[in-house]
Design a protein around this motif. Structure first.
Motif, short mmCIF file in Angstrom:
data_model
loop_
_atom_site.label_atom_id
_atom_site.label_comp_id
_atom_site.label_asym_id
_atom_site.label_seq_id
_atom_site.Cartn_x
_atom_site.Cartn_y
_atom_site.Cartn_z
N LEU A 131 0.63 -1.37 0.40
CA LEU A 131 0.03 0.14 0.49
C LEU A 131 1.04 0.97 -0.24
O LEU A 131 0.34 2.11 -0.86
CB LEU A 131 -0.92 -0.16 1.32
CG LEU A 131 -2.60 -1.07 1.63
CD1 LEU A 131 -2.67 -1.22 2.60
CD2 LEU A 131 -2.48 -1.00 -0.40
N GLY A 132 1.62 1.33 0.95
CA GLY A 132 3.15 2.27 0.84
C GLY A 132 3.66 2.46 -0.20
O GLY A 132 3.53 3.84 -1.20
N ILE A 133 3.75 1.66 -1.30
CA ILE A 133 4.51 1.13 -2.59
C ILE A 133 3.10 3.02 -3.59
O ILE A 133 3.17 3.41 -4.33
CB ILE A 133 4.81 0.77 -3.56
CG1 ILE A 133 5.95 -0.10 -2.86
CG2 ILE A 133 4.96 0.75 -5.06
CD1 ILE A 133 6.27 -1.33 -2.98
N LEU A 134 2.40 2.21 -3.39
CA LEU A 134 0.72 2.93 -4.33
C LEU A 134 0.71 4.07 -3.78
O LEU A 134 0.47 5.29 -4.85
CB LEU A 134 -0.35 1.81 -4.01
CG LEU A 134 -0.57 0.63 -4.47
CD1 LEU A 134 -2.04 0.26 -3.90
CD2 LEU A 134 -0.14 0.62 -6.23
N LEU A 135 1.38 4.64 -2.55
CA LEU A 135 0.24 5.97 -1.65
C LEU A 135 2.06 6.24 -2.41
O LEU A 135 1.68 7.83 -2.89
CB LEU A 135 1.42 5.66 -0.47
CG LEU A 135 0.99 7.26 0.35
CD1 LEU A 135 -0.04 8.73 -0.52
CD2 LEU A 135 1.18 7.25 1.56
N TYR A 136 3.23 6.25 -2.51
CA TYR A 136 3.89 6.80 -3.50
C TYR A 136 4.25 6.74 -5.01
O TYR A 136 4.16 8.33 -5.25
CB TYR A 136 5.73 5.72 -3.07
CG TYR A 136 6.66 6.08 -4.26
CD1 TYR A 136 8.03 7.64 -4.02
CD2 TYR A 136 6.61 4.98 -5.09
CE1 TYR A 136 8.93 7.61 -4.68
CE2 TYR A 136 8.15 5.57 -6.07
CZ TYR A 136 8.91 6.85 -5.76
OH TYR A 136 10.15 7.36 -6.24
N VAL A 137 3.68 5.97 -5.21
CA VAL A 137 3.66 6.25 -7.15
C VAL A 137 1.98 7.89 -6.48
O VAL A 137 2.27 8.79 -7.63
CB VAL A 137 2.63 5.19 -7.48
CG1 VAL A 137 2.35 5.14 -8.98
CG2 VAL A 137 3.99 4.16 -7.97
N ALA A 138 1.02 7.79 -6.29
CA ALA A 138 -0.04 8.27 -6.47
C ALA A 138 0.80 9.99 -5.66
O ALA A 138 1.02 11.09 -6.72
CB ALA A 138 -1.53 8.35 -4.84
N LEU A 139 1.80 9.57 -4.78
CA LEU A 139 2.48 11.34 -4.25
C LEU A 139 3.79 11.62 -5.05
O LEU A 139 4.02 12.68 -5.03
CB LEU A 139 3.23 11.21 -3.32
CG LEU A 139 2.69 10.43 -1.49
CD1 LEU A 139 3.75 10.33 -0.69
CD2 LEU A 139 1.17 11.82 -1.60
#
Length: 452
Positions: A131-139
């Motif tokens: 989920l953190g990787i998805l957050l990083y991609v979104a940021l």
């Protein structure tokens, strides 16, 4: 498969709704840790990549300075990020310890208990990392909008690469497992003590000595840095990381002293119970307010920025650009630090309510009004919050005194900004802890006191 390890899914479900909430909080903490860490590292890689690009004619090469400042920002943010990740693995530790202690008393070995915990916390870390990787991609598109060196970043400059994502998928579950296993030392040594709710051993004065050594190391390197030559910057950044991390060592011990002082001056039931709660488990109190302590340190370290940014743009355009970038970088670092502190405090406070579910329910059944319980919860956060925020900022000012002299205190602008940021940070963290109030009310609606 080992039959004890096969119990891991059932062990997780045995906690019921509370266990699901705690798991969700832990996964959220791991996701925030992973996403923000990757974003911070991506920013560092962006500055490193720019340092190797051809220099425009007529410009001085200050790109190495940007690299140094980027490393400083990484240290100031990664330490609290790692702290949040470690704390996430210990969410719900009291209730988990009680169930594991029961298994130990039934004959399960210490090794099998450790394996159970590793399985439980590692999969939480893995889910959080994804989920953190998805957050990083979104940021990424948002971080790319930040202007530095006269232009914004491209997404490619901030990309950590597939190798970086793979490291996150391995490192986060590993950190989760190690932190969870470390929290089990009481269960492995004395399961009967856990089951009987025996108070943990107090923290010794050695924590203060270790912290002073770490802080003194940074101050010493600051003084003799010129004699280290090219290695001075690396040594300074490394020493700063050590001194910064020492806040986590001395913080719980200091909160224990605060609890003793509060206990002596307690004149109301709410103050007495809050002091007892703080004195009983200062480590848990630090998990709630420690993020703000680290953010307060960041604020104290960056309070010097206004005093060193006084360049005339008409005389030195490149210096003016560096000045603007310093201010932008300081603000971004502070905002991330305080948001991280708020997330950490909210998650830790919610987990603390669940850990004390049985104690709170018994107090309520004994006749303690809900308002008093809520007052104790609030007071057990507010006093450590203010003490830690101010203390950590002062620590930062003292640490940087040999390096920057009296620049941080000679310019009142820096002090006023520091006070403003601390006020906003305290308010933000306090609001985050107040989100656990509905959870406390829901705990009190359950009239059946579980034995866990």
């Amino acid at each position: 498969m080992n039959p004890v390890v096969a119990l891991a899914p059932r062990f997780q479900r045995a906690g019921g709704r509370d266990s699901r909430v705690t798991t969700s909080l832990a996964v959220t903490a791991f996701a925030v840790t992973t996403g923000l860490t990757l974003s911070v590292v991506g920013g560092l890689l962006g500055f490193v990549a720019r340092a190797h690009e051809p220099l425009a004619p007529g410009q001085n090469d200050v790109r190495s300075l940007y690299e140094i400042l980027a490393w400083v920002a990484v240290v100031l943010l990664v330490v609290p990020l790692l702290t949040l990740g470690g704390s996430a693995a210990r969410l719900g530790v009291a209730r988990r310890d009680a169930r594991l202690a029961t298994l130990r008393l039934l004959g399960v070995t210490s090794r099998e208990v450790v394996v159970l915990t590793l399985v439980e916390t590692a999969w939480q870390g893995l889910v959080g990392a994804v989920l953190g990787i998805l957050l990083y991609v979104a940021l990424l598109p948002l971080v790319a909008l930040l202007p530095f060196q006269g232009t914004t970043f491209s997404v490619g400059e901030l990309w950590v690469g597939w190798q970086g994502l793979l490291v996150a998928l391995v490192a986060v579950p590993l950190l989760a497992g190690l932190s969870g296993a470390f929290s089990l030392r009481r269960v492995a040594i004395s399961p009967l003590g856990v089951a009987r709710r025996t108070s943990p051993k107090g923290m010794g004065f050695v924590r203060l000595v270790v912290a002073l050594v770490g802080i003194g190391l940074f101050m010493t390197v600051s003084v003799v840095g010129g004699a280290l030559g090219a290695a001075a910057i690396g040594a300074l950044v490394g020493a700063m990381a050590i001194g910064f991390a020492m806040l986590n060592v001395v913080g719980p011990w200091v909160l224990g002293l605060v609890g003793k002082a509060q206990l002596r001056r307690a004149t109301t039931p709410a103050r007495l119970l809050a002091a007892r709660r703080l004195l009983d488990d200062p480590r848990a109190a630090w998990r709630v307010v420690g993020g703000l302590g680290l953010a307060g340190f960041v604020a104290g370290a960056l309070a010097v920025v206004p005093s060193i940014t006084s360049v005339d743009a008409s005389q030195d355009p490149q210096g003016a650009m560096l000045q603007d970038d310093l201010v932008t970088g300081a603000l971004v670092t502070l905002v991330v630090a305080f948001l991280l502190a708020a997330v950490s405090a909210g998650i830790a406070q919610a987990a603390a309510v669940l850990d004390r579910r049985r104690e709170i329910a018994l107090q309520n059944l004994a006749g303690m009004p809900v308002e008093l319980l809520d007052s104790v919860r609030r007071r057990s956060v507010l006093v450590p919050l203010l003490f830690v925020a101010v203390g950590s900022a002062v620590t930062a000012l003292v640490m940087f005194l040999p390096l920057l002299g009296t620049a941080a205190v000679s310019d009142p602008t820096g002090i006023l900004l520091l006070l403003a940021f601390l006020a906003v940070g305290c308010a933000l963290v306090f609001v985050a802890t107040e989100t656990s109030r509905p959870l406390l009310r829901s705990v009190l609606t359950d009239t059946v006191v579980r034995a866990d």
